[in-house]
Motif scaffolding. Structure first.
Motif, short mmCIF file in Angstrom:
data_model
loop_
_atom_site.label_atom_id
_atom_site.label_comp_id
_atom_site.label_asym_id
_atom_site.label_seq_id
_atom_site.Cartn_x
_atom_site.Cartn_y
_atom_site.Cartn_z
N THR A 15 0.81 -1.23 0.00
CA THR A 15 0.00 0.00 0.00
C THR A 15 0.84 1.28 0.00
N LEU B 190 0.73 3.39 -3.14
CA LEU B 190 -0.57 4.03 -3.31
C LEU B 190 -0.65 5.31 -2.49
N VAL C 63 2.01 5.39 -7.63
CA VAL C 63 1.38 4.39 -8.49
C VAL C 63 1.08 5.00 -9.83
#
Length: 53
Positions: free
Chosen positions: A45, A48, A53
């Motif tokens: 994560t 992100l 990303v």
């Protein structure tokens, strides 16, 4: 700022922000955390939340 509002709403769910994406993000993150350890969750994560990303 928009991502911060989505994350806030997914984490706290206080309806402070109108972020319709928040429930989906919460479900996805909960699912990842159910099958991965904390370190792996951060690896997956991090990009992100860092905007990479």
């Amino acid at each position: 700022m928009e991502l911060a509002e989505i994350v806030h709403e997914a984490d706290i769910d206080d309806e402070r922000f109108d972020a319709p994406e928040a429930p989906g993000l919460d479900v996805a993150l909960c699912g990842v955390s159910m099958v991965c350890g904390d370190g792996r969750v951060l690896d997956l994560t991090g990009p992100l939340f860092d905007g990479a990303v």
